[in-house]
Design an enzyme around this catalytic site. Structure first.
Site, short mmCIF file in Angstrom:
data_model
loop_
_atom_site.label_atom_id
_atom_site.label_comp_id
_atom_site.label_asym_id
_atom_site.label_seq_id
_atom_site.Cartn_x
_atom_site.Cartn_y
_atom_site.Cartn_z
N ILE A 1 27.00 -33.23 -12.62
CA ILE A 1 25.99 -33.28 -13.67
C ILE A 1 26.62 -33.34 -15.05
O ILE A 1 26.16 -34.08 -15.92
CB ILE A 1 25.06 -32.05 -13.56
CG1 ILE A 1 24.28 -32.09 -12.24
CG2 ILE A 1 24.09 -31.98 -14.73
CD1 ILE A 1 23.52 -30.80 -11.94
N ASP B 1 38.95 -22.54 -19.07
CA ASP B 1 38.49 -21.68 -17.98
C ASP B 1 37.35 -20.86 -18.57
O ASP B 1 37.56 -19.91 -19.31
CB ASP B 1 39.63 -20.77 -17.51
CG ASP B 1 39.18 -19.78 -16.43
OD1 ASP B 1 37.98 -19.74 -16.11
OD2 ASP B 1 40.04 -19.05 -15.92
N LYS C 1 28.47 -17.77 -27.29
CA LYS C 1 29.05 -16.77 -28.20
C LYS C 1 29.96 -17.42 -29.23
O LYS C 1 29.85 -17.16 -30.44
CB LYS C 1 29.82 -15.73 -27.39
CG LYS C 1 30.62 -14.75 -28.24
CD LYS C 1 31.42 -13.78 -27.38
CE LYS C 1 32.31 -12.89 -28.24
NZ LYS C 1 33.03 -11.88 -27.43
N TYR D 1 24.66 -16.94 -5.10
CA TYR D 1 24.33 -18.05 -5.99
C TYR D 1 22.97 -17.85 -6.63
O TYR D 1 22.79 -18.06 -7.84
CB TYR D 1 24.37 -19.36 -5.19
CG TYR D 1 24.11 -20.60 -6.01
CD1 TYR D 1 25.10 -21.13 -6.81
CD2 TYR D 1 22.87 -21.25 -5.95
CE1 TYR D 1 24.87 -22.28 -7.55
CE2 TYR D 1 22.63 -22.38 -6.69
CZ TYR D 1 23.63 -22.91 -7.49
OH TYR D 1 23.40 -24.04 -8.23
N LYS E 1 22.02 -17.63 -10.67
CA LYS E 1 21.11 -18.56 -11.33
C LYS E 1 19.87 -17.83 -11.88
O LYS E 1 19.30 -18.25 -12.90
CB LYS E 1 20.71 -19.69 -10.38
CG LYS E 1 21.86 -20.63 -10.05
CD LYS E 1 22.46 -21.25 -11.30
CE LYS E 1 23.56 -22.23 -10.98
NZ LYS E 1 24.10 -22.91 -12.19
N VAL F 1 21.13 -31.48 -5.91
CA VAL F 1 21.65 -32.62 -6.68
C VAL F 1 22.89 -33.13 -5.95
O VAL F 1 23.72 -32.35 -5.47
CB VAL F 1 22.03 -32.20 -8.12
CG1 VAL F 1 22.46 -33.42 -8.93
CG2 VAL F 1 20.87 -31.49 -8.79
N THR G 1 26.15 -33.86 -5.87
CA THR G 1 27.41 -33.63 -6.60
C THR G 1 28.48 -33.22 -5.60
O THR G 1 28.17 -32.78 -4.48
CB THR G 1 27.26 -32.51 -7.63
OG1 THR G 1 27.02 -31.26 -6.94
CG2 THR G 1 26.13 -32.79 -8.60
#
Length: 255
Positions: free
Chosen positions: A19, A64, A126, A159, A163, A192, A194
């Site tokens: 994405i 990272d 940030k 996961y 999310k 998706v 990917t």
């Protein structure tokens, strides 16, 4: 439709593949100067070269996103590259624990998933905030969340938890940054196509061609992420845009 993004400056995370790669290309096609961030510098540089070959302006930086120092340095370099940051599009993420029960997950693996998927969305914001606040344009942030933030599937708790956190991070940021006129939205897609999703689901030969459920292309989600940072969506803020082919609209009523 003119998305009113031309000549703006965007930072895209996870821009080496999936994405993020598609989003960087889509933004560049809209006339946006794009800084591509990825832990895989070679992949990000390849995408930047393709964008440049196609007439866009792009640069690549290794980062990272789970590491505060690395993220701070990368965002500072990104801001210096084209002279600021107007838009932040956060696409980086991992899914390494699909198929595991909560009692099968080690704390280090759990923390790594949160480090990339949650801390990796917070830290860029940030460090980019001074540039976003100084932007002369309508600064905005869009983030890749997931329909897993809203609906649970078996053996996907880690996961889903990350999310869910991203969804509430979006809302919290939207509230906190409203006085700065910085909008924050996220996209919550179902599957998706990917490299990450193929690896998580064990999709190998033939890809998703023979599955019995609909699958997004990365370009689909790139369009939504781009739309949400555009001034044409100026009244949309703190919103999770669900893209799931309408499946969540259907009741499980047995009739």
């Amino acid at each position: 439709m003119d998305l009113q993004l031309a000549e703006g400056i965007a930072v895209v995370t996870g821009a080496g593949s999936g994405i993020g790669r598609a989003t960087a290309k889509y933004l560049a096609a809209e006339g946006v100067k794009v800084v591509l961030l990825d832990i895989d510098l070679e992949a990000a540089e390849q995408n930047a070269r393709e964008i440049s070959t196609e007439g866009g302006q792009a640069a690549a930086i290794r980062v990272d996103l789970s590491d505060e120092n690395s993220t701070g340095e990368a965002i500072a370099e990104a801001a210096a590259t084209f002279g600021g940051i107007d838009y932040l599009v956060l696409c980086a993420g991992i899914s390494t624990l699909f198929g595991k029960g909560v009692d099968e997950i080690g704390a280090a693996a759990w923390d790594r998933e949160f480090g990339v998927n949650v801390r990796g969305q917070w830290l860029p914001v940030k460090f980019a905030l001074p540039s976003l606040r100084a932007s002369s344009r309508a600064a905005a942030i869009s983030i890749v969340a997931s329909d897993s933030a809203l609906f649970a599937a078996p053996l996907n708790t880690a996961y889903e938890a990350t999310k869910g956190a991203v969804l509430m991070l979006t809302k919290g940021l939207a509230v906190d940054l409203r006085p700065d006129n910085i909008r924050v939205n996220c996209v919550c897609p179902s599957v998706v196509d990917t490299p990450q999703s193929r690896a998580a689901l064990g999709i190998v030969e033939g890809g998703y061609a023979n599955v019995d459920y609909p699958v997004h292309s990365p370009e689909d989600i790139a369009r939504y992420l781009t739309l949400l940072i555009s001034p044409v969506t100026a009244t949309i803020n703190g919103h999770p845009l669900v893209a799931d082919f309408g499946y969540s609209a259907q009741s499980n009523f047995p009739a």
